[in-house]
Design a protein around this motif. Structure first.
Motif, PDB file in Angstrom:
ATOM      1  N   SER A  98      34.756  40.175  41.355  1.00  0.00           N
ATOM      2  CA  SER A  98      34.907  39.139  42.384  1.00  0.00           C
ATOM      3  C   SER A  98      33.634  38.960  43.207  1.00  0.00           C
ATOM      4  O   SER A  98      33.678  38.425  44.311  1.00  0.00           O
ATOM      5  CB  SER A  98      36.068  39.500  43.311  1.00  0.00           C
ATOM      6  N   ASP A 128      37.328  28.643  49.985  1.00  0.00           N
ATOM      7  CA  ASP A 128      38.788  28.648  49.918  1.00  0.00           C
ATOM      8  C   ASP A 128      39.348  29.231  48.630  1.00  0.00           C
ATOM      9  O   ASP A 128      40.548  29.112  48.367  1.00  0.00           O
ATOM     10  CB  ASP A 128      39.313  27.222  50.109  1.00  0.00           C
ATOM     11  N   TYR A 130      40.969  31.734  46.096  1.00  0.00           N
ATOM     12  CA  TYR A 130      41.859  32.886  46.246  1.00  0.00           C
ATOM     13  C   TYR A 130      42.082  33.507  44.884  1.00  0.00           C
ATOM     14  O   TYR A 130      42.386  32.790  43.939  1.00  0.00           O
ATOM     15  CB  TYR A 130      43.196  32.457  46.856  1.00  0.00           C
ATOM     16  N   PRO A 131      41.933  34.806  44.761  1.00  0.00           N
ATOM     17  CA  PRO A 131      41.512  35.734  45.804  1.00  0.00           C
ATOM     18  C   PRO A 131      40.056  35.473  46.204  1.00  0.00           C
ATOM     19  O   PRO A 131      39.277  34.939  45.420  1.00  0.00           O
ATOM     20  CB  PRO A 131      41.677  37.111  45.169  1.00  0.00           C
ATOM     21  N   PRO A 132      39.711  35.846  47.427  1.00  0.00           N
ATOM     22  CA  PRO A 132      38.363  35.533  47.928  1.00  0.00           C
ATOM     23  C   PRO A 132      37.281  36.257  47.141  1.00  0.00           C
ATOM     24  O   PRO A 132      37.492  37.332  46.585  1.00  0.00           O
ATOM     25  CB  PRO A 132      38.393  36.004  49.381  1.00  0.00           C
ATOM     26  N   LEU A 133      36.121  35.630  47.130  1.00  0.00           N
ATOM     27  CA  LEU A 133      34.954  36.204  46.465  1.00  0.00           C
ATOM     28  C   LEU A 133      34.032  36.847  47.490  1.00  0.00           C
ATOM     29  O   LEU A 133      34.012  36.466  48.650  1.00  0.00           O
ATOM     30  CB  LEU A 133      34.175  35.117  45.726  1.00  0.00           C
ATOM     31  N   GLU A 134      33.257  37.805  47.015  1.00  0.00           N
ATOM     32  CA  GLU A 134      32.152  38.340  47.802  1.00  0.00           C
ATOM     33  C   GLU A 134      30.891  37.672  47.266  1.00  0.00           C
ATOM     34  O   GLU A 134      30.800  37.361  46.078  1.00  0.00           O
ATOM     35  CB  GLU A 134      32.043  39.853  47.626  1.00  0.00           C
TER      36      GLU A 134
END
Length: 166
Positions: A98, A128, A130-134
């Motif tokens: 991610s 926005d 999902y799931p959020p990224l780094e």
């Protein structure tokens, strides 16, 4: 690169763009049309040709920089993935899990470590998801030599590898 099954030298790239049907369709014809349109708007032909040559050369060097970075980071144990659409649509040069990696050369006119400038940052484009990224950015200082590819230094690659592995 897919057809050659190797990294093309700039001369090979130019031959592809001018000498193959696919290369002409993808780059050769659109580049000539843009030069012609620019000249029709009043730009001198030599200036329009030089500008196009500059843009194409920059794109080629950017491609080399991205390939080099991915190969070097993979050699340091980072299982990076790449896809041209991730780059074109979201400015993600590579990712692992991610974590999204963006490689760029700092430029006051485009962004240089800021969220302002001509280009919308990757972090905003994908805010926005999902799931959020780094997000990890590998930003190089501007190039200082004409006609030579500008690559990240070993210590920048080691730092990026560490961020992407953790």
């Amino acid at each position: 690169m897919e057809q050659m099954q190797s990294l093309p030298a700039y001369q090979d790239f130019r031959r592809f763009a001018d000498g193959s049907p696919l290369g002409r369709e993808m780059l050769g014809i659109p580049a000539r049309e843009k030069v012609s349109a620019t000249v029709a708007e009043g730009c001198p032909l030599p200036l329009a040709r030089d500008a196009m040559r500059w843009r194409v050369g920059n794109a080629y060097y950017s491609f080399l920089r991205e390939i080099y970075t991915v190969v070097e980071l993979r050699s340091q144990g980072v299982d990076l993935r790449v896809h041209p659409l991730a780059d074109a649509l979201f400015r993600v040069d590579a990712w692992v899990g991610s974590k999204a990696l963006s490689l760029r050369v700092g430029n006051e006119n485009f962004r240089k470590g800021r969220d302002e400038g001509r280009k919308v940052p990757t972090e905003k484009l994908l805010a926005d998801v999902y799931p959020p990224l780094e997000f990890a950015t590998l930003e190089l200082s501007p190039a200082t030599k004409f006609g030579r590819v500008h690559l990240p230094a070993a210590h920048h690659l080691e730092s990026a590898a560490e961020r992407l592995r953790t």
